[in-house]
Design an enzyme around this catalytic site. Structure first.
Site, PDB file in Angstrom:
ATOM      1  N   LYS A   1       4.961   0.722  10.281  1.00  0.00           N
ATOM      2  CA  LYS A   1       4.884   1.900   9.416  1.00  0.00           C
ATOM      3  C   LYS A   1       4.309   3.090  10.173  1.00  0.00           C
ATOM      4  O   LYS A   1       4.707   4.217   9.963  1.00  0.00           O
ATOM      5  CB  LYS A   1       3.978   1.601   8.216  1.00  0.00           C
ATOM      6  CG  LYS A   1       4.711   1.229   6.954  1.00  0.00           C
ATOM      7  CD  LYS A   1       3.754   1.344   5.772  1.00  0.00           C
ATOM      8  CE  LYS A   1       4.179   0.451   4.627  1.00  0.00           C
ATOM      9  NZ  LYS A   1       3.192   0.432   3.545  1.00  0.00           N
TER      10      LYS A   1
ATOM     11  N   GLU B   1       0.876  -1.173   0.000  1.00  0.00           N
ATOM     12  CA  GLU B   1       0.000   0.000   0.000  1.00  0.00           C
ATOM     13  C   GLU B   1       0.910   1.219   0.000  1.00  0.00           C
ATOM     14  O   GLU B   1       1.832   1.296   0.815  1.00  0.00           O
ATOM     15  CB  GLU B   1      -0.881   0.033   1.253  1.00  0.00           C
ATOM     16  CG  GLU B   1      -1.822   1.229   1.229  1.00  0.00           C
ATOM     17  CD  GLU B   1      -2.609   1.459   2.519  1.00  0.00           C
ATOM     18  OE1 GLU B   1      -2.240   0.876   3.558  1.00  0.00           O
ATOM     19  OE2 GLU B   1      -3.581   2.228   2.473  1.00  0.00           O
TER      20      GLU B   1
ATOM     21  N   ARG C   1       6.040 -12.398   9.212  1.00  0.00           N
ATOM     22  CA  ARG C   1       6.751 -11.176   8.872  1.00  0.00           C
ATOM     23  C   ARG C   1       8.051 -11.116   9.648  1.00  0.00           C
ATOM     24  O   ARG C   1       8.248 -11.832  10.631  1.00  0.00           O
ATOM     25  CB  ARG C   1       5.880  -9.966   9.219  1.00  0.00           C
ATOM     26  CG  ARG C   1       5.762  -9.761  10.725  1.00  0.00           C
ATOM     27  CD  ARG C   1       4.746  -8.698  11.096  1.00  0.00           C
ATOM     28  NE  ARG C   1       4.783  -7.580  10.179  1.00  0.00           N
ATOM     29  CZ  ARG C   1       3.697  -6.874   9.846  1.00  0.00           C
ATOM     30  NH1 ARG C   1       2.530  -7.195  10.356  1.00  0.00           N
ATOM     31  NH2 ARG C   1       3.793  -5.868   9.003  1.00  0.00           N
TER      32      ARG C   1
END
Length: 565
Positions: free
Chosen positions: A278, A41, A268
Site C-alpha cells: 500500500k 484499515e 498473503r
RNA sequence: UGACCUGUGGUGUAAUUGGCAACACGUCUGAUUCUGGUUCAGAAGAGUCUAGGUUCGAGCCCUAGCAGGUCAACCA
C-alpha cells in the site's frame, strides 16, 4: 452470479482453516457459530491481495452458514480518510459480497476500549510510562536479548488512574506519556514486553473528530473488537502470527463466558511483476506516476475493474490459488487465465482494427454496400448474430500484411489470398507506397462467389483476417494497458526502487483505431473480445461519440510468441 | 545467540485413520477451426529440503540437521 459462487464453494477443497473450523464445530465451541470479518484499515484502496482475504472471509461464512462483518480498523487517525472508507465499501460490494447490517468501525468501540484500559489499570495490569519512544525502545531489548523494566512500571493504581485520566483529558503532549500493559519484559516474544496500548495523538479522526486525544494501538483493539462483535474466527496474514499470544492475553482479560474468538493466520498474496504494498501504491498515486488509485494499470480492485476485470474472474482466481501458510509467489498468468476463462465464455466478439491499413477492393462497385452476418459468440449461440457493413474500402490490421512474408506466415502478402472474416476472399494485386517506401494502401480484388465460407472452385485459404468497412467504421480510442512493471521486478514486497523498473510502455493510447459500428449501441463496461486482439471493455468515461476501450487482457497469440524466438 | 512459522514438478495447491504423489496454470506435441484464439486429444516435468529411525509400507509418525520467512513502529 449466485450460480458461479455456488459452484465455487462446491469445488473448493479443504484447507487448514476448514480443518480448524471443523474441529471447533465438532468440539461445540462458540455455540457452533462461524462468524468472520474483513477488517481493512481505511488508509488506501483495496488491491488484489485484499480480494483474497475478502473472498476467504466471506466464502468461509457462506460455506458454514455463518456471517461476515465489515470492520474498518481505524485506530490511527493520522493515516485514515473517509475517501478510503467509501472506496472499500464499493469494492467489496463490486466483488459480490455483502456485510448487510454488520458495518463496524473500531472507532465505535473507543469508549469500551477506554473503559477496558481503566479496568486493566485497576487490576494492576497496565501502567502509564513517562519515558520517550527511544528509551522505551531501548529497554525493550532485542529478539535475542531480554528487556528491562521501566522505572515507572510499579506506580500505584491511583497514580496510573489519575495520569491516564489526564492523558485522556489532553493535559499532555503527544509522546509525553503512554499506557502500557504490564506483562513480561523478559518474554522471548517482543510483543509481550509491556506493549503500548494507548498513545496520545492530537489528530482529527475521520469519524470521531476531535473527541479523543488518546488512541488505542492495533493490538489493543483488534481482538477486543472481534470479541465484542462476536467473531469466532479472526483470519489475518502471517506477519500477525507473533501477535497471537498478545491477542489471546487481552481476550483472556475480557472473557466472561465460554465464547472466545480465535486468530488464524494465512499467507498473503504475492504476484509476480506486481507491487502489492500500500505504501508503494500510495507513492505512485501521490507522485502522479499513475492517474489515481483506479488507474487501470494499478493492481487495486478499482484499477482492475476499470481495466475490465470481472468480479467472477477475481473470485475464481482467489479460489484457484487456495489458502496456506506457505510464503510463495503466484504467477500473474494465473490471474490472466482467470479473466480469459470467464470472458471467453461471455464476451461478445467484435471486429476492430487498431493499426489500420487501407485496402481498396478494386473490382467491388464504388457505391455498393452490403451487410454480412457475423456470430456474436461462437461459445454461446444464444448471443445471436449481428450484421456488419461491407463496402469497397476496408481497413485491415497493418501487421496482417507483409511485403516479404516469412515461411509459415498465413496472412496477406503480394499475390496472396486471405479471407475477410464473415466476408469474401481477397487477393492482393498491388502495394501502394509513399515516397519513403512506407506501405500506405493495398489494392485487392475479391472473389464475389466466396461469400459465406466457400469459394467458387473449392480452394481454401489458411489466413482469415479481421477488418472494418472504412466508410462505416467508428473511430475509437483504444488504451492498451500493460503490467506496470517489467520482468525485472519479480516480487511486490522486496524493498527495491520499484519506479526504476516501471515499464514505459505500460500504457499505449492508439488514436487511429476503427471499430465496427455496433459500439454506438453498446453500454459502458460491456466486455468484448476483439478478434485476435484481446478482451476489451468500454471505459466508463467514454461516450457514444467518443468510444474508449481498455484492454483487459491480451489473447494468447502463438504467432507472436513464435516471432520472438 | 532467541521465539514463532514454513519447506511437495517452473508456479499455485491436493493427497480419507500411514497404502502406486493428484489437480490447475505454464510449457511442448497433434487434431479441429471463417482469425495462429477457442475447443479436443496427448506429452514432458517432482519421488515430497537433507540424513537417520519406526513400519510389510512414510509426503504424512519420531530424532537431528539444513534452508527460507516473521518479530526489536507511540503503524496496521
Amino acid at each position: 452470479m449466485a450460480e458461479t459462487t455456488n459452484s465455487n464453494t462446491e469445488t473448493k477443497k479443504a484447507n487448514f482453516i476448514h480443518a480448524q473450523i471443523d474441529a471447533d464445530l465438532a468440539a461445540g465451541k462458540n455455540d457452533k457459530r462461524v462468524h468472520t470479518r474483513f477488517p481493512p484499515e481505511p488508509n488506501g484502496y483495496l488491491h488484489i491481495g485484499h480480494a483474497k482475504s475478502i473472498c476467504l472471509n466471506f466464502g468461509l461464512a457462506q460455506k458454514y452458514g455463518g456471517k461476515t462483518n465489515l470492520r474498518f480498523d481505524d485506530t490511527n487517525p493520522s493515516k485514515e480518510e473517509t475517501e478510503y472508507v467509501e472506496s472499500i465499501m464499493e469494492d467489496v460490494h463490486w466483488l459480490g459480497f455483502d456485510w448487510e447490517d454488520r458495518l463496524y468501525y473500531a472507532s465505535n468501540f473507543f469508549p469500551k476500549l477506554h473503559a477496558f484500559a481503566i479496568q486493566l489499570i485497576k487490576e494492576g495490569k497496565a501502567y502509564v510510562d513517562d519515558q520517550n519512544a527511544e528509551t522505551i525502545s531501548e529497554q525493550k531489548g532485542t529478539p535475542q536479548k531480554p528487556g528491562i523494566e521501566s522505572p515507572f512500571r510499579n506506580r500505584t493504581i491511583e497514580e496510573n488512574l489519575d495520569l491516564f485520566e489526564r492523558m485522556t483529558a489532553g493535559e499532555f503532549d503527544e509522546g509525553e506519556k503512554v499506557l502500557r500493559a504490564k506483562i513480561d519484559m523478559t518474554s522471548p516474544n517482543m510483543h509481550m514486553r509491556d506493549p503500548i496500548i494507548y498513545r496520545i495523538m492530537k489528530a482529527h479522526h475521520h469519524r470521531t473528530g476531535d473527541k479523543w486525544c488518546v488512541y488505542p494501538m492495533y493490538d489493543f483493539a483488534h481482538g477486543q473488537c472481534d470479541y465484542w462483535e462476536g467473531i469466532t474466527h479472526s483470519i489475518c496474514t502471517l506477519e500477525f502470527e507473533v501477535h497471537r499470544p498478545l491477542y489471546d492475553w487481552f481476550v483472556d482479560q475480557l472473557m466472561d463466558s465460554d465464547y472466545r474468538p480465535r486468530q488464524i493466520e494465512f499467507s498473503r498474496l504475492n504476484l509476480t511483476y506486481t507491487v502489492m504494498s500500500k505504501r508503494k501504491l500510495l507513492e505512485l498515486v501521490k507522485d502522479n506516476h499513475v492517474n489515481g488509485w483506479d488507474d487501470p494499470r494499478m493492481p487495486t480492485i478499482s484499477g482492475l475493474r476499470r481495466r475490465g476485470y470481472t468480479p467472477e474472474s477475481i473470485r475464481n482466481f482467489s479460489d484457484k490459488i487456495g489458502v496456506t501458510k506457505v510464503d510463495g509467489t503466484t504467477d500473474v498468468s494465473l490471474l490472466e487465465f482467470s479473466v480469459r476463462e470467464h470472458l471467453n465464455k461471455t464476451a461478445q466478439r467484435v471486429m476492430g482494427v487498431l493499426d489500420p491499413l487501407k485496402v481498396v477492393i478494386t473490382n467491388y462497385p464504388e457505391d455498393q454496400e452490403e451487410m454480412l452476418s457475423a456470430v456474436n459468440n461462437p461459445e454461446d449461440e444464444n448471443m445471436g448474430r449481428r450484421d456488419v457493413p461491407f463496402s469497397r474500402e476496408v481497413y485491415i490490421e497493418r501487421n496482417d500484411f507483409m511485403e516479404n512474408p516469412p515461411r509459415k506466415f498465413f496472412r496477406l502478402g503480394p499475390d496472396r489470398e486471405v479471407r475477410l472474416r464473415y466476408g469474401y476472399l481477397i487477393k492482393c494485386n498491388e502495394v501502394i507506397k509513399d515516397e519513403e517506401g512506407n506501405v500506405t494502401e493495398l489494392h485487392c480484388t475479391y472473389d464475389s462467389e466466396s461469400k459465406g465460407g466457400k469459394s467458387s472452385d473449392g480452394r481454401k485459404v489458411k489466413g482469415v483476417v479481421h477488418w472494418v468497412s472504412a466508410k462505416h467504421a467508428v473511430k475509437a480510442e483504444v488504451r492498451l494497458y500493460d503490467r506496470l512493471f517489467t520482468d525485472e521486478e519479480p516480487d511486490g514486497h522486496k524493498d527495491v526502487d520499484f519506479k526504476a523498473f516501471m515499464n514505459p510502455d505500460s500504457l499505449k493510447v492508439l488514436n487511429e483505431c476503427y471499430i465496427e459500428p455496433f459500439v454506438k449501441n453498446s453500454k459502458p463496461l460491456d466486455h468484448f473480445q476483439f478478434e485476435r486482439l484481446g478482451y476489451f471493455n468500454m471505459d466508463p468515461d467514454s461516450t457514444a461519440d467518443n468510444p474508449v476501450f481498455n484492454r483487459t487482457v491480451a489473447l494468447r497469440d502463438s504467432w507472436a510468441k513464435a516471432q520472438k524466438k
